[in-house]
Design a protein around this motif. Structure first.
Motif, mmCIF file in Angstrom:
data_model
loop_
_atom_site.group_PDB
_atom_site.id
_atom_site.type_symbol
_atom_site.label_atom_id
_atom_site.label_comp_id
_atom_site.label_asym_id
_atom_site.label_seq_id
_atom_site.Cartn_x
_atom_site.Cartn_y
_atom_site.Cartn_z
ATOM 1 N N ASP A 76 0.831 -1.203 0.000
ATOM 2 C CA ASP A 76 0.000 0.000 0.000
ATOM 3 C C ASP A 76 0.865 1.252 0.000
ATOM 4 O O ASP A 76 0.556 2.237 -0.687
ATOM 5 C CB ASP A 76 -0.910 0.001 1.231
ATOM 6 N N LEU A 77 1.963 1.233 0.740
ATOM 7 C CA LEU A 77 2.859 2.384 0.791
ATOM 8 C C LEU A 77 3.412 2.710 -0.592
ATOM 9 O O LEU A 77 3.368 3.857 -1.048
ATOM 10 C CB LEU A 77 4.006 2.101 1.768
ATOM 11 N N GLU A 78 3.926 1.697 -1.283
ATOM 12 C CA GLU A 78 4.560 1.943 -2.585
ATOM 13 C C GLU A 78 3.544 2.186 -3.689
ATOM 14 O O GLU A 78 3.866 2.830 -4.698
ATOM 15 C CB GLU A 78 5.463 0.762 -2.940
ATOM 16 N N ARG A 79 2.335 1.696 -3.516
ATOM 17 C CA ARG A 79 1.284 1.956 -4.512
ATOM 18 C C ARG A 79 0.776 3.387 -4.417
ATOM 19 O O ARG A 79 0.526 4.040 -5.437
ATOM 20 C CB ARG A 79 0.124 0.979 -4.321
ATOM 21 N N ALA A 80 0.640 3.882 -3.187
ATOM 22 C CA ALA A 80 -0.014 5.177 -2.982
ATOM 23 C C ALA A 80 0.941 6.366 -2.981
ATOM 24 O O ALA A 80 0.501 7.498 -3.199
ATOM 25 C CB ALA A 80 -0.796 5.153 -1.668
ATOM 26 N N TYR A 81 2.251 6.114 -2.764
ATOM 27 C CA TYR A 81 3.179 7.231 -2.607
ATOM 28 C C TYR A 81 4.446 6.986 -3.425
ATOM 29 O O TYR A 81 4.853 5.837 -3.628
ATOM 30 C CB TYR A 81 3.554 7.404 -1.122
ATOM 31 N N PRO A 82 5.111 8.059 -3.863
ATOM 32 C CA PRO A 82 6.343 7.921 -4.661
ATOM 33 C C PRO A 82 7.541 7.614 -3.765
ATOM 34 O O PRO A 82 8.438 8.453 -3.563
ATOM 35 C CB PRO A 82 6.470 9.289 -5.336
ATOM 36 N N VAL A 83 7.591 6.415 -3.238
ATOM 37 C CA VAL A 83 8.636 6.020 -2.306
ATOM 38 C C VAL A 83 8.886 4.522 -2.466
ATOM 39 O O VAL A 83 7.992 3.770 -2.870
ATOM 40 C CB VAL A 83 8.218 6.354 -0.850
ATOM 41 N N ARG A 84 10.108 4.112 -2.209
ATOM 42 C CA ARG A 84 10.449 2.698 -2.211
ATOM 43 C C ARG A 84 10.997 2.323 -0.843
ATOM 44 O O ARG A 84 11.853 3.021 -0.287
ATOM 45 C CB ARG A 84 11.492 2.373 -3.286
ATOM 46 N N LEU A 85 10.522 1.205 -0.315
ATOM 47 C CA LEU A 85 11.003 0.709 0.957
ATOM 48 C C LEU A 85 12.143 -0.268 0.681
ATOM 49 O O LEU A 85 11.927 -1.356 0.144
ATOM 50 C CB LEU A 85 9.872 0.020 1.718
#
Length: 529
Positions: free
Chosen positions: A417-426
């Protein structure tokens, strides 16, 4: 019903009372499920940064869901502020976040709705929910960092009608949204909060229809009295002597403001005296009186027998003394954003530290002591999360690793959900092996979280325990302190940042957050690391 049957229904019945305890709690849980499923933001929908509770007609908490301790122990002051300042009729809903009027910090928006059972001229109950919004305006996106007073932290809302007689106050909503980033998301979450209270109102009306309004109100009073009896038994078991405990916070200026507690049982009352705590610093670290009450509520509730109802009765045998204008009783215009998330954790550490001297063996070592708050924002988005750490060990065994502790109870944002919704990579999310304090029982490990931003962002971090790790007990060692690092695009070396930081970052920048481990318990031996 016959008179004999009426007398039996009025008699104290612990089994029937337990049924009502679960009915009230289930109604609050149903409210939470509605908010979870109808909210727009990741912070509420995925991380579950919200809380729901029910109150009687006088504003006393009678039941709550298993949500966030920081919210649930402080919401009663917001409910009372709404009752005192705004006349409420059927179908109304009152919005507030004012930290000097029962609130905690500005991102926590509270909605209070009266419940009029059939034929009532005044509210029989109130439903309330509190949700952390990812932004409520202010100087820094995310509304959590970079301000010396409350005006730089965001929009301050005194108790006012958001809904009147079932109709949304469009002008009020427009004014609120005009002062917040990502207004469409904020509006969706606010409307979800309104729907949540209507669920609670509907459930209470259904319970009253089944059991009778008088029975419902009477059982609510009995539940609070039951909790009070259990709380008084706990207080009587505490030795009647005075102990002192203090701990420090890491203020952005380099100062180390102290929270000081004198704890004493005086007869049937437990006195928590915070009045010698340091004056409020010019930062966001100041906790409101509601937050201090919430921390004490949590500590006492944790010591009560399993199954004890969490309601107004918990603090009836407790006297909490604070001095306005101090670190634990913020006065206008003190900043409060971090007081809710960081100072609240330290108040818990101080209360448990004092209780450890009076109730040896029952109290764990200090847990991570910080919520490690990360925010970042860019065009069309704002994101907020708290990052877990290590729990303190106890005589019962080692502390848990990578968990939210004490005043927080949120979930982790799923990577997908984090990478789908925001321009960030974990890039990394792992335990910091060995970061828990050594001891006969070792403290839990903190975590390491490493992010890369794919676009320019304004990021911020608020986190304590960067210099001094959580303390151990009974000879156990302290947990490892936290660490925040930044690597800019093209750089090979990392830069160490302070625990109170904000700044603009170009695309490709990386942030690594390392959270504290919990304190150890007992001297390291055959079971220690």
């Amino acid at each position: 019903m016959s008179r004999a049957g009426q007398r039996r229904s009025r008699a104290f019945d612990p089994l029937r009372l337990d049924v009502f305890q679960h009915l009230f709690a289930a109604a609050a849980e149903e409210m939470g499920a509605a908010l979870l499923r109808s909210s727009f933001s990741t912070n509420i929908r995925e991380r579950r940064d919200f809380s729901c509770a029910l109150f009687d007609g006088e504003g006393r908490m009678i039941g709550q869901a298993a949500h966030l301790p920081i919210h649930l122990g402080s919401t009663p002051m917001s409910v009372r502020a709404a009752i005192e300042r705004v006349p409420m009729g059927p179908g109304d809903a009152v919005l507030l976040n004012d930290p000097y009027c029962g609130g905690t910090h500005l991102p926590d928006l509270t909605l209070v709705s009266p419940v009029f059972l059939r034929g009532s001229q005044r509210p029989d109950f109130f439903c309330a929910n509190r949700a952390h919004h990812a932004d409520v305006g202010g100087a820094v996106p995310g509304s959590m960092a970079g301000a010396e007073d409350v005006h730089g932290e965001g929009l301050r809302i005194p108790p006012l009608h958001l809904v009147r007689a079932g109709a949304l106050e469009r002008e009020t909503l427009a004014l609120v949204l005009a002062n917040m980033r990502c207004p469409a998301e904020r509006e969706g979450d606010l409307l979800a909060q309104w729907a949540t209270n209507r669920i609670g109102e509907r459930r209470l009306a259904s319970m009253a229809a089944e059991h009778g309004a008088d029975e419902l109100c009477r059982r609510a009073r009995e539940l609070m009295d039951w909790t009070e009896r259990l709380a008084r038994e706990l207080v009587r078991a505490i030795p009647a002597r005075r102990v002192a405990f203090e701990d420090v916070l890491e203020e952005p200026s380099g100062a180390r403001p102290r929270i000081r507690l004198l704890l004493e049982r005086r007869g049937p009352t437990l006195v928590c005296d915070f009045r010698t705590s340091d004056a409020a610093p010019r930062s966001s670290l100041n906790a409101t009186r509601a937050v201090t009450h919430s921390a004490v509520f949590y500590c006492l509730r944790a010591l009560l027998p399993p199954g004890t109802p969490a309601n107004d009765g918990v603090l009836r045998p407790v006297e909490i003394l604070t001095r306005p204008g101090t670190l634990v009783d913020a006065a206008y215009p003190a900043g409060v954003a971090a007081g809710n998330v960081e100072t609240s954790q330290r108040i818990v550490d101080v209360v448990f530290g004092a209780l450890a001297e009076l109730l040896p063996g029952r109290i764990p070592a200090a847990s991570s002591g910080t919520m490690s708050n990360l925010t970042f924002a860019g065009p069309g988005f704002t994101y907020y999360e708290t990052i877990p750490g290590g729990a303190g060990a106890s005589r019962m065994g080692p502390g848990a690793s990578g968990v939210q502790t004490h005043m927080t109870n949120t979930r982790n944002t799923p990577i997908e959900d984090l990478e789908r919704a925001y321009p960030v990579r974990l890039l990394c999310l792992e335990l910091r092996r060995g970061s828990g304090g050594r001891g006969q029982s070792a403290g839990g490990d903190g975590v390491r979280k490493h992010l890369r931003f794919l676009t320019e962002v304004h990021a911020a971090f608020v986190g304590d325990r960067q210099e001094t790790g959580p303390w151990g007990l009974a000879g156990g060692e302290s947990g490892s302190p936290a660490r925040l690092r930044l690597r800019r695009p093209g750089a090979r070396a990392w830069t160490r940042l302070s625990g109170h930081w904000s700044g603009r970052l170009p695309a490709g920048s990386e942030i690594a957050v390392e959270t504290p481990g919990g304190g150890g318990h007992g001297r390291a031996g055959t079971r220690g690391r």
